[in-house]
Design a protein around this motif. Structure first.
Motif, PDB file in Angstrom:
ATOM      1  N   TRP A 231      17.346   8.092 -22.192  1.00 35.78           N
ATOM      2  CA  TRP A 231      18.044   8.524 -20.979  1.00 35.78           C
ATOM      3  C   TRP A 231      19.068   7.347 -20.387  1.00 35.78           C
ATOM      4  O   TRP A 231      20.105   7.770 -19.568  1.00 35.78           O
ATOM      5  CB  TRP A 231      16.970   8.730 -20.028  1.00 35.78           C
ATOM      6  N   TRP A 232      18.658   6.280 -20.829  1.00 36.21           N
ATOM      7  CA  TRP A 232      19.711   5.206 -20.317  1.00 36.21           C
ATOM      8  C   TRP A 232      20.987   5.372 -20.935  1.00 36.21           C
ATOM      9  O   TRP A 232      22.091   5.300 -20.440  1.00 36.21           O
ATOM     10  CB  TRP A 232      19.167   3.880 -20.739  1.00 36.21           C
ATOM     11  N   ARG A 233      20.965   5.785 -22.312  1.00 34.26           N
ATOM     12  CA  ARG A 233      22.337   6.014 -22.954  1.00 34.26           C
ATOM     13  C   ARG A 233      22.915   7.416 -22.604  1.00 34.26           C
ATOM     14  O   ARG A 233      24.259   7.207 -22.310  1.00 34.26           O
ATOM     15  CB  ARG A 233      22.113   6.239 -24.476  1.00 34.26           C
ATOM     16  N   LEU A 234      22.122   8.231 -21.838  1.00 34.71           N
ATOM     17  CA  LEU A 234      22.481   9.687 -21.314  1.00 34.71           C
ATOM     18  C   LEU A 234      23.629   9.078 -20.191  1.00 34.71           C
ATOM     19  O   LEU A 234      24.702   9.410 -20.091  1.00 34.71           O
ATOM     20  CB  LEU A 234      21.718  10.411 -20.945  1.00 34.71           C
ATOM     21  N   TRP A 235      22.831   8.045 -19.558  1.00 34.63           N
ATOM     22  CA  TRP A 235      23.476   7.756 -18.036  1.00 34.63           C
ATOM     23  C   TRP A 235      25.039   6.834 -18.774  1.00 34.63           C
ATOM     24  O   TRP A 235      25.812   7.010 -17.890  1.00 34.63           O
ATOM     25  CB  TRP A 235      22.579   6.758 -17.496  1.00 34.63           C
ATOM     26  N   LYS A 236      24.965   6.197 -19.798  1.00 37.49           N
ATOM     27  CA  LYS A 236      26.075   5.561 -20.355  1.00 37.49           C
ATOM     28  C   LYS A 236      27.155   6.277 -20.846  1.00 37.49           C
ATOM     29  O   LYS A 236      27.994   5.911 -21.377  1.00 37.49           O
ATOM     30  CB  LYS A 236      25.471   4.263 -21.144  1.00 37.49           C
TER      31      LYS A 236
ATOM     32  N   ASN B 246      27.773  16.641 -30.256  1.00 36.97           N
ATOM     33  CA  ASN B 246      28.787  17.387 -31.145  1.00 36.97           C
ATOM     34  C   ASN B 246      30.209  17.252 -30.430  1.00 36.97           C
ATOM     35  O   ASN B 246      31.057  17.028 -30.861  1.00 36.97           O
ATOM     36  CB  ASN B 246      28.504  18.797 -31.526  1.00 36.97           C
ATOM     37  N   LEU B 247      29.959  17.585 -28.969  1.00 36.98           N
ATOM     38  CA  LEU B 247      31.203  17.368 -28.217  1.00 36.98           C
ATOM     39  C   LEU B 247      31.972  16.080 -28.369  1.00 36.98           C
ATOM     40  O   LEU B 247      32.967  15.800 -28.378  1.00 36.98           O
ATOM     41  CB  LEU B 247      30.877  17.821 -26.599  1.00 36.98           C
ATOM     42  N   PHE B 248      30.883  15.140 -27.906  1.00 36.26           N
ATOM     43  CA  PHE B 248      31.265  13.660 -27.963  1.00 36.26           C
ATOM     44  C   PHE B 248      32.052  13.307 -29.398  1.00 36.26           C
ATOM     45  O   PHE B 248      33.075  12.638 -29.565  1.00 36.26           O
ATOM     46  CB  PHE B 248      30.085  12.806 -27.917  1.00 36.26           C
ATOM     47  N   LEU B 249      31.451  13.928 -30.520  1.00 35.48           N
ATOM     48  CA  LEU B 249      32.060  13.644 -31.779  1.00 35.48           C
ATOM     49  C   LEU B 249      33.482  14.383 -32.180  1.00 35.48           C
ATOM     50  O   LEU B 249      34.173  13.783 -32.496  1.00 35.48           O
ATOM     51  CB  LEU B 249      30.982  14.096 -32.821  1.00 35.48           C
ATOM     52  N   LYS B 250      33.340  15.529 -31.565  1.00 33.41           N
ATOM     53  CA  LYS B 250      34.721  16.283 -31.454  1.00 33.41           C
ATOM     54  C   LYS B 250      35.906  15.490 -30.775  1.00 33.41           C
ATOM     55  O   LYS B 250      36.906  15.607 -31.349  1.00 33.41           O
ATOM     56  CB  LYS B 250      34.597  17.681 -31.211  1.00 33.41           C
ATOM     57  N   ASN B 251      35.648  15.261 -29.440  1.00 35.70           N
ATOM     58  CA  ASN B 251      36.582  14.400 -28.847  1.00 35.70           C
ATOM     59  C   ASN B 251      37.011  13.138 -29.707  1.00 35.70           C
ATOM     60  O   ASN B 251      38.367  12.605 -29.281  1.00 35.70           O
ATOM     61  CB  ASN B 251      35.937  14.082 -27.399  1.00 35.70           C
ATOM     62  N   ARG B 252      36.208  12.732 -30.404  1.00 31.73           N
ATOM     63  CA  ARG B 252      36.519  11.602 -30.921  1.00 31.73           C
ATOM     64  C   ARG B 252      37.122  11.874 -32.538  1.00 31.73           C
ATOM     65  O   ARG B 252      37.500  10.841 -33.487  1.00 31.73           O
ATOM     66  CB  ARG B 252      35.540  10.431 -31.156  1.00 31.73           C
ATOM     67  N   ASN B 253      37.297  12.950 -32.940  1.00 28.48           N
ATOM     68  CA  ASN B 253      37.848  13.684 -34.217  1.00 28.48           C
ATOM     69  C   ASN B 253      36.860  13.170 -35.280  1.00 28.48           C
ATOM     70  O   ASN B 253      37.440  12.762 -36.595  1.00 28.48           O
ATOM     71  CB  ASN B 253      39.313  12.890 -34.444  1.00 28.48           C
TER      72      ASN B 253
ATOM     73  N   ASP C  73      33.296  20.702 -35.205  1.00 31.29           N
ATOM     74  CA  ASP C  73      32.462  21.995 -34.462  1.00 31.29           C
ATOM     75  C   ASP C  73      31.805  21.277 -33.412  1.00 31.29           C
ATOM     76  O   ASP C  73      31.097  20.216 -33.569  1.00 31.29           O
ATOM     77  CB  ASP C  73      31.673  22.609 -35.458  1.00 31.29           C
ATOM     78  N   ASP C  74      31.837  21.807 -32.032  1.00 29.44           N
ATOM     79  CA  ASP C  74      31.300  21.248 -31.074  1.00 29.44           C
ATOM     80  C   ASP C  74      30.121  22.228 -30.476  1.00 29.44           C
ATOM     81  O   ASP C  74      29.438  21.978 -29.436  1.00 29.44           O
ATOM     82  CB  ASP C  74      32.193  20.895 -29.881  1.00 29.44           C
ATOM     83  N   SER C  75      29.507  22.903 -31.133  1.00 31.69           N
ATOM     84  CA  SER C  75      28.574  23.814 -30.704  1.00 31.69           C
ATOM     85  C   SER C  75      27.056  23.175 -31.081  1.00 31.69           C
ATOM     86  O   SER C  75      27.063  22.269 -31.831  1.00 31.69           O
ATOM     87  CB  SER C  75      28.550  25.192 -31.593  1.00 31.69           C
TER      88      SER C  75
ATOM     89  N   GLU D 226      27.841  21.829 -27.276  1.00 31.91           N
ATOM     90  CA  GLU D 226      27.019  20.735 -27.108  1.00 31.91           C
ATOM     91  C   GLU D 226      27.292  19.525 -26.122  1.00 31.91           C
ATOM     92  O   GLU D 226      27.660  18.556 -26.922  1.00 31.91           O
ATOM     93  CB  GLU D 226      26.226  19.969 -28.250  1.00 31.91           C
ATOM     94  N   SER D 227      27.370  19.611 -25.011  1.00 30.62           N
ATOM     95  CA  SER D 227      27.639  18.885 -23.931  1.00 30.62           C
ATOM     96  C   SER D 227      26.149  17.960 -23.524  1.00 30.62           C
ATOM     97  O   SER D 227      25.436  18.173 -23.685  1.00 30.62           O
ATOM     98  CB  SER D 227      28.554  19.372 -22.836  1.00 30.62           C
ATOM     99  N   TYR D 228      26.756  16.997 -22.532  1.00 27.68           N
ATOM    100  CA  TYR D 228      25.413  16.166 -21.789  1.00 27.68           C
ATOM    101  C   TYR D 228      24.524  17.273 -21.073  1.00 27.68           C
ATOM    102  O   TYR D 228      23.430  17.380 -21.061  1.00 27.68           O
ATOM    103  CB  TYR D 228      25.980  15.215 -21.070  1.00 27.68           C
ATOM    104  N   GLU D 229      25.649  18.173 -20.130  1.00 21.95           N
ATOM    105  CA  GLU D 229      24.885  19.052 -19.547  1.00 21.95           C
ATOM    106  C   GLU D 229      24.066  20.102 -20.537  1.00 21.95           C
ATOM    107  O   GLU D 229      22.735  20.495 -20.113  1.00 21.95           O
ATOM    108  CB  GLU D 229      25.862  19.779 -18.678  1.00 21.95           C
ATOM    109  N   HIS D 230      24.475  20.405 -21.592  1.00 19.09           N
ATOM    110  CA  HIS D 230      23.759  21.389 -22.392  1.00 19.09           C
ATOM    111  C   HIS D 230      22.443  20.657 -22.959  1.00 19.09           C
ATOM    112  O   HIS D 230      21.306  21.368 -22.653  1.00 19.09           O
ATOM    113  CB  HIS D 230      24.554  21.789 -23.506  1.00 19.09           C
ATOM    114  N   ILE D 231      22.479  19.414 -23.399  1.00 17.02           N
ATOM    115  CA  ILE D 231      21.113  19.036 -23.802  1.00 17.02           C
ATOM    116  C   ILE D 231      20.183  18.623 -22.543  1.00 17.02           C
ATOM    117  O   ILE D 231      18.946  18.711 -23.020  1.00 17.02           O
ATOM    118  CB  ILE D 231      21.277  17.775 -24.798  1.00 17.02           C
ATOM    119  N   MET D 232      20.707  18.484 -21.330  1.00 14.70           N
ATOM    120  CA  MET D 232      19.690  18.120 -20.370  1.00 14.70           C
ATOM    121  C   MET D 232      19.257  19.226 -19.489  1.00 14.70           C
ATOM    122  O   MET D 232      18.414  19.173 -18.984  1.00 14.70           O
ATOM    123  CB  MET D 232      20.437  17.013 -19.409  1.00 14.70           C
TER     124      MET D 232
END
Ligand SMILES: [Zn+2]
Length: 401
Positions: free
Chosen positions: A305-310, A316-323, A327-329, A338-344
Motif C-alpha cells: 500500500w505504501w508503494r501504491l501511495w508512491k 500494466n499501464l505503468f509498464l506501457k507508459n514506460r514502453n 498491452d495495458d489491460s 490496469e491502472s491503480y484505480e483498477h486494482i484498488m
C-alpha cells in the motif's frame, strides 16, 4: 614497534584506515545475503531483514572509529540490490528511491535506518559523556592536549582519531543541548544556545550583531544575579528582551550544559538523531500514510500500500507508459486498463471476493472511484479498523494472484 592492533574489535593503527581493513564486515554481509537470496521473500520481509540485521552491523564500528564513507555506500548498495533484484540475480527495477525508503515513518518513508545518516548522532553520546565526566582519564588527557571545547572544536589540523570522533559528535550534540546560565562566563551570546532551542546566529532576528560579536552572557548579568535590563535594551529587540528575562539564572553557579528535552526516556543519540531528521525533512503530503500505519497490517501488505501511495507498483499501464509492455489491460481478464484505480477499486478479482463476503454478512464497503476509496478507508480506519484491514488484504492478494 607495533603499527596496528585490534582492541575490543576496533582497529587502532598509525596509518590511515582503508576499506581493506573492514573486509570482515563486507564478507559477513555478503554471506548473509547469499543465504537469504535462496529463500523467496516478500519486499516487506526483505526490508525487515535489512533494517534489523544488515544495517545495524556497522553501528559499533561507525561509533568508535573513523570508517571510510565508501564502505557504508558499498554496504547500502548491497542492501538496495538485495531489495529489488530478482531471485535469479538478474537486475530488477528500483521502483522507489533508497532515500525515500530511509525516511522516518512520520515523514512518509519506511523508517529504514541508514548508517550514513546516523554517524553524527551515534558519536554524540561519546561527546556528551566527555562533557559530563570532566574527571575521567579520557577527558583529562584530551583536555590537556586539545582543549575541552568539543562542541566548537575544529579538527582539521589535529590527527588524533579520538579527537576527530569527539568533535564530530559534539557538532551534532549541539542540536540537542542548551546552556543553563550561572555566571555566564562560558556562554557566547551569538554562538551558543541559551535561549529556547537555537543559537542567535541561526535566528533571523533583531539584534546588534557587530557589537555582540565575541561577547559573553556574563556582561548582561548584574552582580546580584539578575539581568541587566538597561544593557539588554541597547542590544536586543524588546520582544527578545522579554524572552531573555524568562531565562533563569542560577546565582553564583557555574554554567553547564543540559539536554533540551529532559525526562523523555530517550538516549542522547536518539534525541540528536531526532533533531537531525527534523532539520532535514519537512512535513510533506502526509495525508495517506498515518492511517495506514494505524491498521497494523502485515509488513508485506503495508509495503504494498505504501508503494501504491508512491505510485511505484508495476501495473500494466505503468509498464506501457514506460514502453516496457505493449498491452495495458488487466491480466486477470477484466478487459479494462490496469491502472491503480483498477486494482484498488474495480478489478473483477477483488469485487467478486467482496461480494461473497457481503453475502456472508461482513459489511465490506464498495467504492466507485480511487478518491472515494481512499477517503472511505481513511474514515473507517479509526473505528472499524478490522474492515479496513480486510479491504487492504483483499486488494493485495487479488493483485498478487
Ligand atoms: Zn482486473
Amino acid at each position: 614497534m607495533v603499527k596496528a592492533m585490534k582492541y575490543l574489535g576496533i582497529k587502532i593503527t598509525l596509518n590511515r584506515v582503508k576499506i581493506a581493513d573492514f573486509q570482515d564486515i563486507l564478507c559477513n554481509v555478503t554471506d548473509k545475503l547469499n543465504a537469504w537470496s535462496k529463500k523467496s521473500l516478500s519486499l516487506g520481509g526483505k526490508l525487515v531483514l535489512i533494517d534489523s540485521s544488515l544495517l545495524s552491523m556497522p553501528i559499533f564500528l561507525v561509533t568508535h572509529s573513523i570508517v571510510p564513507k565508501r564502505l557504508l555506500f558499498e554496504l547500502e548498495k548491497l542492501c538496495r540490490s538485495f531489495l529489488w533484484h530478482k531471485k535469479d540475480e538478474s537486475k530488477g527495477m528500483h521502483y522507489v528511491a533508497w532515500k525515500e525508503i530511509c525516511k522516518p515513518r512520520c515523514y512518509g518513508g519506511l523508517g529504514v535506518h541508514s548508517p550514513l545518516d546516523r554517524i553524527g548522532a551515534l558519536r554524540s553520546k561519546l561527546a556528551w559523556n566527555f562533557i559530563q565526566k570532566p574527571q575521567s582519564l579520557l577527558h583529562r588527557v584530551m583536555a590537556a592536549r586539545y582543549g575541552n571545547d568539543v562542541m566548537n572544536g575544529v579538527h582539521r589540523k589535529i590527527n588524533s582519531t579520538a579527537w576527530k570522533i569527539l568533535v564530530d559528535g559534539g557538532k551534532c550534540l549541539k542540536m540537542a543541548v542548551r546552556w543553563s546560565i550561572g555566571k555566564g562566563d562560558k556562554v557566547n551570546v551569538l554562538n551558543d544556545t541559551w535561549i529556547l532551542d537555537r543559537c542567535l546566529n541561526r535566528w533571523p532576528t533583531f539584534i546588534d550583531c557587530n557589537a555582540l560579536d565575541g561577547v559573553y552572557v556574563q556582561q548582561f548579568i548584574l552582580s546580584n544575579g539578575l539581568w541587566d535590563y538597561k544593557k539588554l535594551q541597547n542590544f536586543f529587540h524588546p520582544d527578545l528582551v522579554h524572552l531573555i528575562s524568562q531565562v533563569h539564572i542560577v546565582f553564583e553557579g557555574e554554567d553547564h550544559l543540559e539536554l533540551m528535552k529532559k525526562c523523555s526516556g530517550k538516549t542522547v543519540s536518539a534525541l540528536v538523531y531526532e533533531q537531525i531528521l527534523i532539520n532535514r525533512f519537512n512535513m510533506e503530503d502526509m495525508d495517506f500514510f498515518p492511517w495506514l500505519q494505524k491498521l497494523k497490517l502485515k509488513k508485506k501488505v503495508e509495503v504494498f500500500w505504501w508503494r501504491l501511495w508512491k505510485a511505484a507498483i508495476p501495473t500494466n499501464l505503468f509498464l506501457k507508459n514506460r514502453n516496457i509492455a505493449s498491452d495495458d489491460s488487466c491480466p486477470r481478464g477484466c478487459n479494462e486498463c490496469e491502472s491503480y484505480e483498477h486494482i484498488m477499486v474495480h478489478c473483477k478479482h477483488m469485487t467478486e471476493v467482496i461480494a461473497k463476503m457481503v453475502e456472508w454478512g461482513i459489511p465490506i464497503p464498495v467504492y466507485n472511484s480511487l478518491d472515494s476509496c481512499l477517503q472511505g478507508l481513511k474514515s473507517i480506519a479509526q473505528e472499524k479498523s478490522g474492515i479496513a484491514q480486510i479491504y487492504c488484504n483483499i486488494v493485495y492478494h487479488s493483485w498478487k494472484n
